[in-house]
Write a protein that holds these residues in place. Structure first.
Motif, PDB file in Angstrom:
ATOM      1  N   SER A  16       0.828  -1.213   0.000  1.00 46.85           N
ATOM      2  CA  SER A  16       0.000   0.000   0.000  1.00 46.85           C
ATOM      3  C   SER A  16       0.859   1.258   0.000  1.00 46.85           C
ATOM      4  O   SER A  16       0.584   2.204  -0.746  1.00 46.85           O
ATOM      5  N   LEU A  19       2.613   1.487  -3.480  1.00 42.73           N
ATOM      6  CA  LEU A  19       1.670   1.888  -4.530  1.00 42.73           C
ATOM      7  C   LEU A  19       1.242   3.337  -4.366  1.00 42.73           C
ATOM      8  O   LEU A  19       1.081   4.063  -5.358  1.00 42.73           O
ATOM      9  N   PHE A  20       1.043   3.772  -3.124  1.00 37.78           N
ATOM     10  CA  PHE A  20       0.659   5.164  -2.910  1.00 37.78           C
ATOM     11  C   PHE A  20       1.787   6.107  -3.317  1.00 37.78           C
ATOM     12  O   PHE A  20       1.547   7.141  -3.941  1.00 37.78           O
ATOM     13  N   THR A  51      -3.238   2.245 -10.594  1.00 41.47           N
ATOM     14  CA  THR A  51      -2.528   2.265  -9.315  1.00 41.47           C
ATOM     15  C   THR A  51      -3.477   2.671  -8.197  1.00 41.47           C
ATOM     16  O   THR A  51      -3.444   2.110  -7.103  1.00 41.47           O
ATOM     17  N   TRP A  54      -5.613  -0.356  -7.339  1.00 38.37           N
ATOM     18  CA  TRP A  54      -4.848  -1.364  -6.611  1.00 38.37           C
ATOM     19  C   TRP A  54      -4.581  -0.921  -5.172  1.00 38.37           C
ATOM     20  O   TRP A  54      -4.763  -1.705  -4.244  1.00 38.37           O
ATOM     21  N   VAL A  55      -4.147   0.323  -4.971  1.00 34.56           N
ATOM     22  CA  VAL A  55      -3.860   0.769  -3.602  1.00 34.56           C
ATOM     23  C   VAL A  55      -5.151   0.806  -2.781  1.00 34.56           C
ATOM     24  O   VAL A  55      -5.151   0.453  -1.601  1.00 34.56           O
TER      25      VAL A  55
END
Length: 168
Positions: A16, A19-20, A51, A54-55
């Motif tokens: 997380s 990705l962030f 993205t 996903w996050v």
């Protein structure tokens, strides 16, 4: 089961955060190329969109791990402990059913259906991007089973009571 949960929690936290950070970098680059260079980067919009998804889903799984999701329990807290336990069991079973039907089954179907579709600006297929759904579905189902077993054993409170509620 506890070591597996802690390991998954660590992986989800790391994923997380990574990705962030990637999302921030991509969006800053997108704004920079559009506003400063007057030549917007073609791939940044797609990468930022996927993205973000996903996050969001990985962070959602992490919230399920910590039982941090929203729960409206003002009625349930009025019931006796056995009824609260029964409600907690039904809630965890509902989460498992949702994760299995929507995220795992639906995610696999969506991913398979889009596997042959290429993204216009990225060198991958749309189906690869949809894989996050069954991945997080499995994680959420695992966490729901973990909490279900904890409630049944009496290790975890059936209903989390906030000792310091904030009124807005």
């Amino acid at each position: 089961m506890e070591p597996i949960k802690k390991g998954l929690d660590g992986v989800l936290r790391g994923a997380s955060v990574a990705l962030f950070a990637l999302l921030v970098v991509v969006v800053v680059w997108q704004v920079f190329t559009r506003q400063v260079l007057n030549s917007p980067s073609a791939w940044t919009e797609e990468l930022a969109r996927y993205t973000f998804v996903w996050v969001g889903l990985f962070a959602t799984a992490l919230v399920f791990s910590e039982r941090g999701h929203i729960a409206v329990d003002f009625v349930v807290t009025k019931f006796s402990a056995p009824v609260q336990k029964a409600v907690a069991v039904v809630v965890q079973l509902s989460i498992i059913l949702f994760a299995g039907a929507v995220l795992i089954y639906g995610g696999i179907r969506a991913s398979r259906g889009a596997w042959g579709q290429s993204l216009s600006a990225l060198p991958t297929q749309v189906g690869v991007m949809y894989l996050v759904m069954p991945i997080t579905g499995v994680l959420i189902a695992f966490y729901a089973v973990y909490h279900l077993l904890a409630v049944l054993r009496g290790v975890e409170a059936a209903i989390e009571v906030d000792d310091n509620p904030q009124v807005v």
